[in-house]
Motif scaffolding. Sequence first.
Motif, PDB file in Angstrom:
ATOM      1  N   CYS A   1      43.037  47.371  32.020  1.00 23.01           N
ATOM      2  CA  CYS A   1      42.405  46.590  30.949  1.00 23.01           C
ATOM      3  C   CYS A   1      42.573  45.093  31.167  1.00 23.01           C
ATOM      4  N   ILE A   2      43.687  44.682  31.753  1.00 18.55           N
ATOM      5  CA  ILE A   2      43.857  43.255  32.083  1.00 18.55           C
ATOM      6  C   ILE A   2      42.744  42.834  33.039  1.00 18.55           C
ATOM      7  N   ARG A   3      42.447  43.680  34.010  1.00 21.33           N
ATOM      8  CA  ARG A   3      41.356  43.362  34.938  1.00 21.33           C
ATOM      9  C   ARG A   3      40.001  43.450  34.251  1.00 21.33           C
ATOM     10  N   LEU A   4      39.810  44.455  33.387  1.00 21.35           N
ATOM     11  CA  LEU A   4      38.539  44.571  32.655  1.00 21.35           C
ATOM     12  C   LEU A   4      38.269  43.324  31.820  1.00 21.35           C
ATOM     13  N   LYS A   5      39.310  42.781  31.185  1.00 18.90           N
ATOM     14  CA  LYS A   5      39.140  41.592  30.344  1.00 18.90           C
ATOM     15  C   LYS A   5      38.745  40.362  31.154  1.00 18.90           C
ATOM     16  N   GLN A   6      38.996  40.378  32.440  1.00 14.19           N
ATOM     17  CA  GLN A   6      38.603  39.250  33.280  1.00 14.19           C
ATOM     18  C   GLN A   6      37.096  39.197  33.499  1.00 14.19           C
ATOM     19  N   VAL A   7      36.407  40.318  33.280  1.00 15.17           N
ATOM     20  CA  VAL A   7      34.966  40.358  33.514  1.00 15.17           C
ATOM     21  C   VAL A   7      34.160  40.694  32.257  1.00 15.17           C
ATOM     22  N   GLY A   8      34.818  40.937  31.142  1.00 12.21           N
ATOM     23  CA  GLY A   8      34.101  41.250  29.910  1.00 12.21           C
ATOM     24  C   GLY A   8      35.052  41.588  28.776  1.00 12.21           C
TER      25      GLY A   8
END
Length: 162
Positions: A139-146
Amino acid sequence: MPKNVGGAGGFYEGGVKRAYSMGGYTWLWLMDDDAEPAPNALEKLLEALDSLNLEEISAIASSVVEYNKINLYTRGGYLDFDNPFPLIQKPAPYEVYKHKVSEIDFASFVGILIHRDAISKIGFPKKEFFIYHDDVEYCIRLKQVGKIYLVPPGSVIKHKGL
C-alpha cells in the motif's frame, strides 16, 4: 504452491503475478482464503468507484469485520511514520466507517481491489515478507501512484481466521 511460501508468497505468485499476466482484467480483487465477502461486497466497491476519479485511484477496499465488529486496528487506516510504535499502522477513526467512501493509507489484502495500471507501475507484492506486513508495504507503493479508498459500511468482508 509446491512449498509453503506464506501469505506474501501466495499474494505475489497466485494473487497478483498470475492474474496480472493473464491479462484482460482492469481490477484484481485480493483476499485471504478464509475471507467471506458479503453477497454485495464487490457490487458496493464498484458502485463507490462511480463517485470517484478513476484516473487517480490505485485501490479501493472493503471493511473487514471480526465477529460482526469492524476490525479497526490492522485492516485499514493510516500510517504514522513519526510515531511508529507499537505499530506504524493506525486505525481509521470510527467516524470514517460512517462515510460512504474515505481515503486511507493502507488496507489489508483481505478485500482490496487493485487497479491494473497501479500494478504495472509498482510491480507485485514482495514475497520476502512471508506472512506479515506485505500488504502495508504494498500500500505504501500503491499510494505513490494513486489513492486508496475504504468503502464502509457498504462493502464488508468477514475474515474467518480472526
